[in-house]
Design an enzyme around this catalytic site. Structure first.
Site, PDB file in Angstrom:
ATOM      1  N   ASN A 240      -7.761  19.887   1.514  1.00  0.00           N
ATOM      2  CA  ASN A 240      -8.397  19.011   0.527  1.00  0.00           C
ATOM      3  C   ASN A 240      -7.580  17.743   0.268  1.00  0.00           C
ATOM      4  O   ASN A 240      -8.091  16.757  -0.265  1.00  0.00           O
ATOM      5  CB  ASN A 240      -8.645  19.758  -0.787  1.00  0.00           C
ATOM      6  CG  ASN A 240      -7.370  20.168  -1.485  1.00  0.00           C
ATOM      7  OD1 ASN A 240      -6.507  20.815  -0.899  1.00  0.00           O
ATOM      8  ND2 ASN A 240      -7.228  19.820  -2.748  1.00  0.00           N
ATOM      9  N   HIS A 241      -6.302  17.727   0.667  1.00  0.00           N
ATOM     10  CA  HIS A 241      -5.487  16.514   0.501  1.00  0.00           C
ATOM     11  C   HIS A 241      -5.559  15.591   1.709  1.00  0.00           C
ATOM     12  O   HIS A 241      -4.983  14.498   1.671  1.00  0.00           O
ATOM     13  CB  HIS A 241      -4.041  16.887   0.201  1.00  0.00           C
ATOM     14  CG  HIS A 241      -3.809  17.206  -1.246  1.00  0.00           C
ATOM     15  ND1 HIS A 241      -3.298  16.308  -2.141  1.00  0.00           N
ATOM     16  CD2 HIS A 241      -4.059  18.338  -1.957  1.00  0.00           C
ATOM     17  CE1 HIS A 241      -3.224  16.862  -3.338  1.00  0.00           C
ATOM     18  NE2 HIS A 241      -3.679  18.094  -3.250  1.00  0.00           N
ATOM     19  N   ASP A 658      -5.766  -2.631  -6.881  1.00  0.00           N
ATOM     20  CA  ASP A 658      -4.816  -3.363  -6.043  1.00  0.00           C
ATOM     21  C   ASP A 658      -5.310  -3.369  -4.592  1.00  0.00           C
ATOM     22  O   ASP A 658      -4.780  -2.689  -3.727  1.00  0.00           O
ATOM     23  CB  ASP A 658      -3.434  -2.696  -6.156  1.00  0.00           C
ATOM     24  CG  ASP A 658      -2.378  -3.392  -5.308  1.00  0.00           C
ATOM     25  OD1 ASP A 658      -2.545  -4.588  -5.025  1.00  0.00           O
ATOM     26  OD2 ASP A 658      -1.398  -2.719  -4.927  1.00  0.00           O
ATOM     27  N   SER A 662      -0.412  -4.678  -2.645  1.00  0.00           N
ATOM     28  CA  SER A 662       0.843  -5.403  -2.856  1.00  0.00           C
ATOM     29  C   SER A 662       1.730  -4.742  -3.904  1.00  0.00           C
ATOM     30  O   SER A 662       2.926  -5.025  -3.968  1.00  0.00           O
ATOM     31  CB  SER A 662       0.535  -6.836  -3.299  1.00  0.00           C
ATOM     32  OG  SER A 662      -0.113  -6.834  -4.566  1.00  0.00           O
ATOM     33  N   ASP A 698       4.869  -7.662 -18.905  1.00  0.00           N
ATOM     34  CA  ASP A 698       5.127  -8.840 -18.071  1.00  0.00           C
ATOM     35  C   ASP A 698       6.351  -9.588 -18.607  1.00  0.00           C
ATOM     36  O   ASP A 698       6.244 -10.671 -19.179  1.00  0.00           O
ATOM     37  CB  ASP A 698       3.892  -9.746 -18.059  1.00  0.00           C
ATOM     38  CG  ASP A 698       4.051 -10.930 -17.112  1.00  0.00           C
ATOM     39  OD1 ASP A 698       4.864 -10.838 -16.170  1.00  0.00           O
ATOM     40  OD2 ASP A 698       3.364 -11.946 -17.331  1.00  0.00           O
ATOM     41  N   ASN A 700       8.867 -11.116 -17.094  1.00  0.00           N
ATOM     42  CA  ASN A 700       9.213 -12.407 -16.498  1.00  0.00           C
ATOM     43  C   ASN A 700       8.103 -13.446 -16.643  1.00  0.00           C
ATOM     44  O   ASN A 700       8.226 -14.572 -16.163  1.00  0.00           O
ATOM     45  CB  ASN A 700       9.565 -12.243 -15.021  1.00  0.00           C
ATOM     46  CG  ASN A 700       8.391 -11.684 -14.221  1.00  0.00           C
ATOM     47  OD1 ASN A 700       7.311 -11.421 -14.765  1.00  0.00           O
ATOM     48  ND2 ASN A 700       8.608 -11.498 -12.932  1.00  0.00           N
TER      49      ASN A 700
END
Length: 746
Positions: A240-241, A658, A662, A698, A700
């Site tokens: 199943n995986h 995503d 990335s 966030d 930065n």
């Protein structure tokens, strides 16, 4: 005088004998109590781990059901649909030859500085064994060779039947292995103890090669290399995986993209194709059936033998209908956008634009996969099918569509409609059989019921086993799918054997691994092992204690994630509103919320519960579970609790959003992800709360969110347990999901 024994001496000796017997009885009683306490600790530790594991699988299935519902009912231009459409891969067409061009490795150069193993094809035994040694030494195979090896494997698998047939008459013995889950040390130990695959040493590996462990891709590459060398001696069953949707949650997707940043996306796409072509089962000497999960009361090997297994790229969702066009191309529901880009003028399904209201919230999350396929009404399915057929007919005459052709009349003949209905019924039945085969578990009671703990497959009883074996003239079922403390377990009058080969699965010392050797007499010979040196250095008490501490860390996270519900439950017993409850009431309230069936009073000291005059201050106790860092005082507390409870579900949605893999998503996608989660959980999450959370993460201020850092910031324990390593956990329980479905106030 004689030296006879006096009466006083006799009394003295008798007294010493009685004392000795009493001492022996006391020691025996103490030892029995010690063994009983140790066994109790083992059991509740095991129960904590399994409850969390199965809740995670159920949450994954429910999330996928919900996303599938959005795909079937939202307009193609909606933001929600755009976020998730790529994991369903609809509307696209491709030939196998075009796939092979997409996966081509020839333009990838191997630099001179590369010190890993080199492969040439056809493979040699020396290259396969060299690959094992390289991975043992933690060296990585270059992406060119990875793609080349996977491409050769895909070509071979397409020639194999759904059910492999194996005989012991040549080798005299066959070795069967259960789940490995990315744990390389277990595979290496099996090869060390039993020998590597060869003409004289055949193997059956029974699925779940990937996820959770850190070496999943290496295990696959080793198994595939030996498969290419010995296609008649090494047999791989699908688990199943072996499913790209499950891999999003449990670590394999992340592992591949981390190890192969440049070509990881192509590698994952090729693995999707390979997983869909893995055989479903193996039969040994016409008498022993080896499959990953299990059976149901409707499992039929003749049906499984003729299904188009590659249609089921994910077993979590019924396949879209496939048909051949005039150009000999098949509509494939999982084709990549990059491949489709070169075929934009080819046949394409007309999109359905919001045919009806979304319906009730109950249709978002259902208790089993089997029920979900019926939630979309038949008229919608018929309209979809009609439009597919029209697109196909139009493609016969023109390479493109004019606006008038796109708006062809929707009427079709009754015989085509009936054919469509019959085909859909057959496809649904085949899908259920594959779902049961990959996801089911045995139970001690007679009968066959939906597996509501995992959320997919069924529980089947001894009577179902007996009937199945009689119908197919078999004598034994060997399956995997469940971790067992001893690595194996017989049930159903020893006619079902569960085999699990990943030792130390939950934590070091939590369980043994095992494999089975079958000779011509077909009597299973079980070999047990533990792959960690540490387990051989620990006493039983130390081993149990280590595993218990790991489980309790996970349990504390569960308790914190349900803090609001626990406070409400405690207040039910706190009539005078003093913030105090008795120990009995504390235990009762915990069980009413968590539904884990644990000995809560026994766990009081491990959960740092302090009582005064028999009463417990539950606010102080809950503060012990509070987040110490990062400092999130300004973040809405209900949002934080939601994050912790559904942390793994949120991470899965992040991975889906995503699309370029990335590891970063934009602020807007971050907000959309939370909106998607709020719809899934049927709760209100304000834009202000989401913005506060985004600004906090966030640091930065570059306008993007690092998914890994975000998820790590919200982990209560300082160190990941082995249960978490390589995967995420779902912080909700089964009753928690049921409550979400039925609570009108959410």
């Amino acid at each position: 005088m004689g030296c006879g024994v006096t009466k006083s001496d006799q009394f003295h000796r008798q007294g010493k004998a009685v004392t000795t017997i009493k001492a022996a009885v006391l020691i025996q009683r103490w030892y029995r109590q010690y063994v009983a306490r140790t066994e109790m600790r083992r059991r509740y530790t095991w129960h904590i781990f399994q409850s969390i594991e199965y809740s995670g699988e159920q949450a994954q299935i429910k999330l996928y059901n919900f996303l599938g519902y959005l795909m079937d009912n939202f307009t193609p231009s909606s933001n929600e649909r755009n976020l998730i459409s790529h994991i369903f891969r609809e509307n696209e067409v491709c030939r196998d030859a075009e796939w092979e061009r997409y996966f081509c490795y020839k333009n990838i150069e191997v630099p001179e500085l590369y010190s890993g193993p080199h492969l040439t094809f056809p493979l040699t035994v020396e290259q396969a064994t060299g690959l094992v040694e390289a991975f043992r030494d933690k060296r990585q195979l270059h992406s060119r060779y990875v793609l080349q090896l996977l491409l050769e494997t895909w070509k071979l698998l397409r020639m194999l039947p759904n059910i492999s047939r194996v005989s012991t008459c040549h080798s005299k013995e066959i070795t069967i292995c259960g789940d490995l889950h990315g744990q390389m040390e277990d595979l290496l130990l099996i090869f060390y103890k039993n020998g590597m695959p060869s003409l004289e040493k055949p193997y059956v590996f029974n699925g779940d090669f990937v996820d959770r462990g850190k070496d999943s891709i290496e295990i696959l590459l080793i198994l595939f290399s030996f498969l290419l060398l010995y296609p008649s001696e090494l047999h791989l069953n699908r688990g199943n995986h072996e499913d790209h949707i499950v891999n999003l949650r449990y670590g394999f997707t992340r592992e591949v993209l981390t190890k192969y940043k440049m070509h990881g996306k192509r590698i994952l796409k090729l693995l999707q194709k390979i997983f869909s072509w893995l055989p479903l089962a193996t039969v040994i000497d016409q008498k022993v059936l080896v499959l990953h999960g299990g059976i149901s009361d409707c499992t039929d090997l003749s049906v499984l033998a003729r299904v188009d297994r590659h249609n089921y790229v994910s077993a979590l969702r019924p396949p879209k209908k496939r048909h051949q066009s005039a150009a000999g191309m098949s509509v494939d529901s999982d084709v990549d956008d990059e491949v489709w880009a070169s075929n934009k003028l080819n046949q394409r399904r007309v999109s359905l634009t919001f045919p009806k209201p979304l319906g009730t919230r109950e249709s978002f999350q259902n208790r089993s996969l089997q029920d979900f396929s019926n939630r979309v009404k038949v008229p919608v399915e018929e309209e979809l099918e009609i439009r597919r057929r029209q697109a196909g007919l139009s493609g016969l005459f023109n390479s493109g569509f004019s606006s008038s052709q796109k708006n062809l009349n929707l009427s079709v003949s009754s015989d085509l409609s009936q054919e469509s209905t019959d085909t859909n019924d057959v496809a649904k039945e085949e899908w259920k059989q594959i779902l049961d085969l990959l996801w089911s578990d045995p139970m001690s009671q007679d009968g066959c019921v939906p597996n509501e703990v995992r959320g997919g497959g069924c529980y089947w009883g001894p009577d179902v086993t007996e009937d199945f074996l009689n119908r197919h003239n078999l004598q034994l079922i060997i399956r995997s799918h469940e971790c067992k403390q001893d690595g194996y377990e017989f049930c159903h009058n020893r006619k079902v054997l569960t085999l699990f080969s990943a030792s130390n699965y939950y934590d070091v010392g939590s369980n043994r691994g095992a494999y089975v050797k079958l000779g011509p007499d077909l009597v299973p010979y079980v070999v047990q092992y533990q792959a960690s040196n540490m387990t051989r250095e620990l006493t039983v008490r130390q081993s149990v204690g280590r595993t218990e501490r790991s489980a309790l860390k996970v349990l504390r996270e569960q308790l914190f994630a349900h803090k609001s519900d626990l406070i409400c439950a405690f207040q039910e017993f706190d009539n005078e509103n003093k913030g105090l409850v008795s120990l009995n009431d504390w235990a009762t309230a915990l069980e009413s919320v968590m539904h884990l069936g644990l000995p809560w009073r026994m766990l009081r000291s491990q959960l740092t519960c302090k009582t005064s005059d028999g009463m417990l201050d539950y606010q102080d106790w809950l503060n012990e579970l509070a987040i110490k860092e990062p400092n999130m005082d300004h973040i809405d507390q209900s949002l934080l609790e939601t994050l912790y409870r559904h942390r793994s579900t949120l991470e899965t949605i992040f991975r889906i959003v995503d699309t370029d893999n990335s590891g970063f998503i934009t602020m807007e996608d971050f907000r959309q992800t939370w909106k998607l989660l709020s719809v899934y959980l049927k709760m209100e999450i304000t834009d202000e709360a989401i913005s506060d959370l985004a600004v906090t993460i966030d640091k930065n201020q570059d306008g993007s969110i690092d998914i890994h850092e975000f998820m790590e910031a919200f982990r209560l324990t300082d160190k990941k347990s082995r249960l978490e390593r390589g995967r995420s956990m779902f912080m909700g329980t089964t009753p928690d999901l049921v409550k979400l479905e039925g609570d009108p106030n959410i």
